[in-house]
Motif scaffolding. Structure first.
Motif, mmCIF file in Angstrom:
data_model
loop_
_atom_site.group_PDB
_atom_site.id
_atom_site.type_symbol
_atom_site.label_atom_id
_atom_site.label_comp_id
_atom_site.label_asym_id
_atom_site.label_seq_id
_atom_site.Cartn_x
_atom_site.Cartn_y
_atom_site.Cartn_z
ATOM 1 N N HIS A 72 40.316 34.687 33.282
ATOM 2 C CA HIS A 72 41.421 34.978 34.197
ATOM 3 C C HIS A 72 40.977 34.483 35.567
ATOM 4 O O HIS A 72 39.897 34.845 36.031
ATOM 5 C CB HIS A 72 41.706 36.478 34.271
ATOM 6 C CG HIS A 72 42.260 37.038 33.014
ATOM 7 N ND1 HIS A 72 43.601 37.119 32.773
ATOM 8 C CD2 HIS A 72 41.645 37.519 31.905
ATOM 9 C CE1 HIS A 72 43.795 37.643 31.577
ATOM 10 N NE2 HIS A 72 42.615 37.893 31.029
ATOM 11 N N LEU A 73 41.793 33.665 36.211
ATOM 12 C CA LEU A 73 41.444 33.113 37.517
ATOM 13 C C LEU A 73 42.516 33.505 38.515
ATOM 14 O O LEU A 73 43.719 33.409 38.228
ATOM 15 C CB LEU A 73 41.329 31.583 37.421
ATOM 16 C CG LEU A 73 40.872 30.854 38.669
ATOM 17 C CD1 LEU A 73 39.446 31.266 39.040
ATOM 18 C CD2 LEU A 73 40.944 29.352 38.464
ATOM 19 N N GLY A 84 46.064 32.512 36.690
ATOM 20 C CA GLY A 84 46.125 31.738 35.459
ATOM 21 C C GLY A 84 45.177 32.304 34.427
ATOM 22 O O GLY A 84 44.283 33.097 34.744
ATOM 23 N N PHE A 85 45.402 31.894 33.187
ATOM 24 C CA PHE A 85 44.604 32.374 32.070
ATOM 25 C C PHE A 85 44.282 31.192 31.165
ATOM 26 O O PHE A 85 45.138 30.337 30.912
ATOM 27 C CB PHE A 85 45.387 33.437 31.288
ATOM 28 C CG PHE A 85 44.692 33.925 30.060
ATOM 29 C CD1 PHE A 85 43.647 34.820 30.154
ATOM 30 C CD2 PHE A 85 45.077 33.484 28.799
ATOM 31 C CE1 PHE A 85 42.991 35.281 29.016
ATOM 32 C CE2 PHE A 85 44.442 33.940 27.656
ATOM 33 C CZ PHE A 85 43.396 34.839 27.774
ATOM 34 N N PRO A 107 45.529 26.700 33.415
ATOM 35 C CA PRO A 107 46.785 26.327 34.063
ATOM 36 C C PRO A 107 47.292 27.480 34.933
ATOM 37 O O PRO A 107 47.151 28.646 34.571
ATOM 38 C CB PRO A 107 47.737 26.070 32.886
ATOM 39 C CG PRO A 107 47.160 26.848 31.755
ATOM 40 C CD PRO A 107 45.684 26.949 31.991
ATOM 41 N N ALA A 108 47.878 27.144 36.066
ATOM 42 C CA ALA A 108 48.441 28.157 36.959
ATOM 43 C C ALA A 108 49.737 28.685 36.362
ATOM 44 O O ALA A 108 50.540 27.926 35.809
ATOM 45 C CB ALA A 108 48.702 27.574 38.341
ATOM 46 N N ALA A 122 35.530 36.430 33.481
ATOM 47 C CA ALA A 122 35.223 35.725 32.236
ATOM 48 C C ALA A 122 34.712 36.725 31.210
ATOM 49 O O ALA A 122 33.892 37.584 31.523
ATOM 50 C CB ALA A 122 34.185 34.647 32.485
ATOM 51 N N ARG A 123 35.234 36.607 29.989
ATOM 52 C CA ARG A 123 34.826 37.480 28.886
ATOM 53 C C ARG A 123 34.253 36.629 27.759
ATOM 54 O O ARG A 123 34.888 35.672 27.319
ATOM 55 C CB ARG A 123 36.025 38.241 28.327
ATOM 56 C CG ARG A 123 36.592 39.244 29.253
ATOM 57 C CD ARG A 123 37.727 40.017 28.567
ATOM 58 N NE ARG A 123 38.346 40.889 29.525
ATOM 59 C CZ ARG A 123 39.525 40.667 30.086
ATOM 60 N NH1 ARG A 123 40.215 39.604 29.751
ATOM 61 N NH2 ARG A 123 40.014 41.511 30.960
#
Length: 147
Positions: A72-73, A84-85, A107-108, A122-123
């Motif tokens: 996830h960003l 985004g994911f 991607p946004a 991050a996972r």
């Protein structure tokens, strides 16, 4: 000294001696290493493609199985935020492959990622039931278009 305090002191010393003996005993159980994940300090932002690419390192620890990265960003911009994911595919954690690097293109959801500070969660997922997560700040660097 009162008898009650002597009894407590003796019990405490016995407990400490037992713990020390168990900790130093040959063949004592050692905890298996836990999975780990980290995010690089820098990533790239492609405003034309509305994506960002980030990466990092992972270690499977003692886990074995199918493995992937979920990312996830988020980035604050003037009037709100861009999120985004995305996924990073790393294959499997096996006896021959226990650590390495990962990359993910995110991607946004709306808008476009730009150069500047961002936060990534991050996972590392190792099937069937192992999950480790980190949330780290990073800096997105604008990707220069090739002419």
């Amino acid at each position: 000294m009162r008898p009650v305090r002597q009894t407590l002191l003796a019990a405490g010393l016995t407990t400490l001696a037992t713990a020390a003996t168990l900790g130093l005993a040959p063949g004592a159980a050692v905890a298996a290493p836990a999975p780990r994940i980290s995010v690089n300090w820098f990533g790239t932002a492609d405003a034309r493609a509305h994506t960002a690419t980030i990466g990092g390192r992972y270690a499977c620890g003692a886990e074995r199985g199918l493995a992937y990265i979920e990312v996830h960003l988020g980035q604050r911009v003037r009037r709100g935020s861009i999120t985004g994911f995305g996924f990073g595919v790393i294959g499997a954690c096996t006896d021959d492959r226990t650590a390495g690097t990962w990359t993910a293109t995110i991607p946004a959801d709306e808008g476009a990622f730009r150069g500047g500070p961002a936060t990534a969660t991050a996972r590392l997922v190792v099937e069937p039931n192992s999950l480790t997560e980190t949330t780290e700040p990073l800096r997105l660097v604008p990707r220069c278009p090739r002419r």
